[in-house]
Design a protein around this motif. Sequence first.
Motif, mmCIF file in Angstrom:
data_model
loop_
_atom_site.group_PDB
_atom_site.id
_atom_site.type_symbol
_atom_site.label_atom_id
_atom_site.label_comp_id
_atom_site.label_asym_id
_atom_site.label_seq_id
_atom_site.Cartn_x
_atom_site.Cartn_y
_atom_site.Cartn_z
ATOM 1 N N SER A 7 0.834 -1.203 0.000
ATOM 2 C CA SER A 7 0.000 0.000 0.000
ATOM 3 C C SER A 7 0.868 1.253 0.000
ATOM 4 C CB SER A 7 -0.920 -0.001 1.225
ATOM 5 O OG SER A 7 -1.675 1.182 1.295
ATOM 6 N N ARG A 8 1.912 1.260 0.833
ATOM 7 C CA ARG A 8 2.817 2.418 0.849
ATOM 8 C C ARG A 8 3.570 2.564 -0.476
ATOM 9 N NH1 ARG A 8 3.358 0.777 6.374
ATOM 10 N NH2 ARG A 8 5.027 -0.679 5.823
ATOM 11 N N THR A 9 3.923 1.424 -1.074
ATOM 12 C CA THR A 9 4.626 1.460 -2.361
ATOM 13 C C THR A 9 3.759 2.102 -3.438
ATOM 14 O OG1 THR A 9 5.964 -0.480 -1.813
ATOM 15 C CG2 THR A 9 5.688 0.023 -4.142
ATOM 16 N N VAL A 10 2.489 1.716 -3.493
ATOM 17 C CA VAL A 10 1.580 2.290 -4.489
ATOM 18 C C VAL A 10 1.365 3.779 -4.223
ATOM 19 C CG1 VAL A 10 -0.736 2.176 -5.472
ATOM 20 C CG2 VAL A 10 0.454 0.065 -4.847
ATOM 21 N N LEU A 11 1.202 4.133 -2.953
ATOM 22 C CA LEU A 11 1.017 5.542 -2.616
ATOM 23 C C LEU A 11 2.251 6.360 -3.012
ATOM 24 C CD1 LEU A 11 -0.864 7.591 -1.314
ATOM 25 C CD2 LEU A 11 0.161 7.052 0.892
ATOM 26 N N HIS A 12 3.436 5.781 -2.812
ATOM 27 C CA HIS A 12 4.671 6.455 -3.219
ATOM 28 C C HIS A 12 4.698 6.650 -4.740
ATOM 29 C CE1 HIS A 12 8.842 7.651 -3.291
ATOM 30 N NE2 HIS A 12 9.159 6.642 -4.079
ATOM 31 N N ALA A 13 4.220 5.641 -5.477
ATOM 32 C CA ALA A 13 4.180 5.755 -6.936
ATOM 33 C C ALA A 13 3.230 6.870 -7.371
ATOM 34 C CB ALA A 13 3.757 4.422 -7.549
ATOM 35 N N VAL A 14 2.112 7.023 -6.674
ATOM 36 C CA VAL A 14 1.180 8.112 -6.990
ATOM 37 C C VAL A 14 1.856 9.458 -6.750
ATOM 38 C CG1 VAL A 14 -1.009 9.200 -6.355
ATOM 39 C CG2 VAL A 14 -0.864 6.698 -6.493
ATOM 40 N N ARG A 15 2.547 9.580 -5.622
ATOM 41 C CA ARG A 15 3.225 10.853 -5.324
ATOM 42 C C ARG A 15 4.276 11.171 -6.389
ATOM 43 N NH1 ARG A 15 3.447 9.049 0.337
ATOM 44 N NH2 ARG A 15 1.794 10.131 1.496
ATOM 45 N N ARG A 16 5.040 10.155 -6.792
ATOM 46 C CA ARG A 16 6.053 10.371 -7.814
ATOM 47 C C ARG A 16 5.419 10.843 -9.121
ATOM 48 N NH1 ARG A 16 9.156 5.205 -8.856
ATOM 49 N NH2 ARG A 16 9.880 6.475 -10.601
ATOM 50 N N ALA A 25 -3.571 15.211 -10.052
ATOM 51 C CA ALA A 25 -4.675 14.806 -9.178
ATOM 52 C C ALA A 25 -4.194 14.911 -7.743
ATOM 53 C CB ALA A 25 -5.109 13.375 -9.496
ATOM 54 N N PRO A 26 -5.098 15.097 -6.794
ATOM 55 C CA PRO A 26 -4.683 15.118 -5.380
ATOM 56 C C PRO A 26 -4.206 13.734 -4.944
ATOM 57 C CG PRO A 26 -7.078 15.170 -5.574
ATOM 58 C CD PRO A 26 -6.545 15.345 -6.957
ATOM 59 N N VAL A 27 -3.150 13.699 -4.163
ATOM 60 C CA VAL A 27 -2.623 12.427 -3.654
ATOM 61 C C VAL A 27 -3.536 11.951 -2.530
ATOM 62 C CG1 VAL A 27 -0.672 11.272 -2.578
ATOM 63 C CG2 VAL A 27 -0.282 13.085 -4.260
ATOM 64 N N PRO A 28 -4.097 10.752 -2.625
ATOM 65 C CA PRO A 28 -4.989 10.271 -1.556
ATOM 66 C C PRO A 28 -4.237 10.064 -0.243
ATOM 67 C CG PRO A 28 -4.500 8.511 -3.112
ATOM 68 C CD PRO A 28 -3.919 9.757 -3.693
ATOM 69 N N ALA A 29 -4.968 10.104 0.853
ATOM 70 C CA ALA A 29 -4.342 9.894 2.165
ATOM 71 C C ALA A 29 -3.839 8.462 2.307
ATOM 72 C CB ALA A 29 -5.338 10.216 3.277
ATOM 73 N N ARG A 30 -4.506 7.537 1.665
ATOM 74 C CA ARG A 30 -4.089 6.142 1.750
ATOM 75 C C ARG A 30 -4.544 5.427 0.490
ATOM 76 N NH1 ARG A 30 -8.132 2.444 3.927
ATOM 77 N NH2 ARG A 30 -10.138 3.512 4.107
ATOM 78 N N VAL A 31 -3.934 4.281 0.247
ATOM 79 C CA VAL A 31 -4.289 3.439 -0.885
ATOM 80 C C VAL A 31 -4.608 2.052 -0.344
ATOM 81 C CG1 VAL A 31 -3.423 2.301 -2.949
ATOM 82 C CG2 VAL A 31 -2.935 4.715 -2.578
ATOM 83 N N ARG A 32 -5.727 1.543 -0.742
ATOM 84 C CA ARG A 32 -6.153 0.234 -0.245
ATOM 85 C C ARG A 32 -5.807 -0.851 -1.250
ATOM 86 N NH1 ARG A 32 -12.394 -1.327 1.407
ATOM 87 N NH2 ARG A 32 -11.992 -3.455 2.133
ATOM 88 N N VAL A 33 -5.128 -1.882 -0.764
ATOM 89 C CA VAL A 33 -4.866 -3.066 -1.585
ATOM 90 C C VAL A 33 -5.553 -4.255 -0.942
ATOM 91 C CG1 VAL A 33 -2.668 -2.171 -2.439
ATOM 92 C CG2 VAL A 33 -2.692 -3.618 -0.413
ATOM 93 N N GLU A 34 -6.033 -5.164 -1.768
ATOM 94 C CA GLU A 34 -6.743 -6.341 -1.273
ATOM 95 C C GLU A 34 -6.212 -7.584 -1.967
ATOM 96 O OE1 GLU A 34 -10.792 -5.441 -2.254
ATOM 97 O OE2 GLU A 34 -11.191 -4.671 -0.235
ATOM 98 N N ARG A 35 -6.345 -8.703 -1.308
ATOM 99 C CA ARG A 35 -5.964 -9.955 -1.945
ATOM 100 C C ARG A 35 -6.843 -10.206 -3.158
ATOM 101 N NH1 ARG A 35 -2.095 -12.799 -0.432
ATOM 102 N NH2 ARG A 35 -1.190 -12.509 1.632
ATOM 103 N N THR A 36 -6.230 -10.700 -4.217
ATOM 104 C CA THR A 36 -6.970 -10.989 -5.440
ATOM 105 C C THR A 36 -8.007 -12.076 -5.167
ATOM 106 O OG1 THR A 36 -5.022 -10.443 -6.739
ATOM 107 C CG2 THR A 36 -6.751 -11.692 -7.837
ATOM 108 N N ARG A 37 -9.186 -11.878 -5.665
ATOM 109 C CA ARG A 37 -10.253 -12.851 -5.464
ATOM 110 C C ARG A 37 -10.049 -14.057 -6.372
ATOM 111 N NH1 ARG A 37 -15.428 -8.695 -5.000
ATOM 112 N NH2 ARG A 37 -14.617 -7.572 -3.160
#
Length: 401
Positions: A7-16, A25-37
């Motif tokens: 989740s932190r890795t994806v958020l870092h990619a958004v910031r970059r 776009a505004p950087v979200p406060a958090r990014v949610r990742v879930e296990r693939t169904r």
Amino acid sequence: MTPADLSRTVLHAVRRAVDEDALRAPVPARVRVERTRPGGSGDYACAVALQLAGPAALPALEVAAILRDRVAAEPGVGRVEITGPGFLSFTLDAPAAGDRAVLDAVREQGLAYGHGDALREEVLQFHHAREVRAAVTAHAVRRLVVAQGARVRVSCEETSDPDWARLGVTVDAHGTPPVPLTGIRPVPAGVTAGELLERLGPDAARWGLLRPAGHDRAALGPELLVQGEANPLFRVRYAHARARALTRGAALLGFTAGHAPYAETAPDSESHAGPAPYAEPVPDSESHAQHTPGAGRAQLAPYGEGPLPYDGAARPLLDLIADHPGVLLAAARRRAPDRVARQLEAVAHAFFDFHDSCPPLPAGDEKPSAAHRARLALAEAAGTVLAGGLSLLGIRAPEHL
């Protein structure tokens, strides 16, 4: 890499991407990742591209492509795919390294595994009626949000019931404070704290009040005291006790999850209080008496080095342990202690499946091996998660049952 790391890795990619002006776009406060169904692609999935498409004024597939290249370059990420209307699917690299990271995190953090600071900016005021289920729920929610860094006060509409203290409940203020409130309003239990304590005791009473979702009625019958697998509370606590017994049993055999075992000897029996309840059979002491303690010690790498033999029934248990921090954060955000209870039930179920198919302790003349040590590490991590989760619910986790 744990789900929180991803989740932190994806958020870092958004910031970059925003910093490089590739994405406006505004950087979200958090990014949610879930296990693939089931049937999906990769290990985890994320809908952040769909979330950002509107503010960025770009198609979600284009946003996903911008983020894909940046996430794929991060250590620990093997492959990133774009699926459906713009979902990012991640396949993690070197799963053994990720397994070790999860186990190391549990060992280092102990009962605080899964705690964090995601809510550190929040100052909350929970308010509830003079009713036992509302009081116990507010107290559990307070524990959950404090574990994520929030500051909290709890108020009650009227003077507290004196029996609440025996359930571990504390109230900071009475009456309605002149501040914004978050109401805690589960379906009332229809019984007083004193009646529950007399009938069930504090642990079973708290489980019975917290296990159902707040909009469901609480089942508070004698089934909460049944010492059998049909009772989820017993099953969770027994799984914890069994994990602790495995540690004691391993010590009798001269090995731990983090140190090389004796291949030929067991430790001096006088240094231990005696066989642990529910421990696997200990090799005949006479067959070890002739050896000097430490002689023939196997030169095995610590469990944290090299690939870990986790497959089959071990994999679901490890996945649940890896997901535990995300479950605690979601329970805190949604003010839903029932999510923690369900997580503990799932961990206990996976623990017994793992234990039965991948015994952590050797039996008979079998010698302790690296596989046993790796299994013991996973069993100990499960026990720690169960104890930590029960603690957040205000329920004891006995070492023996």
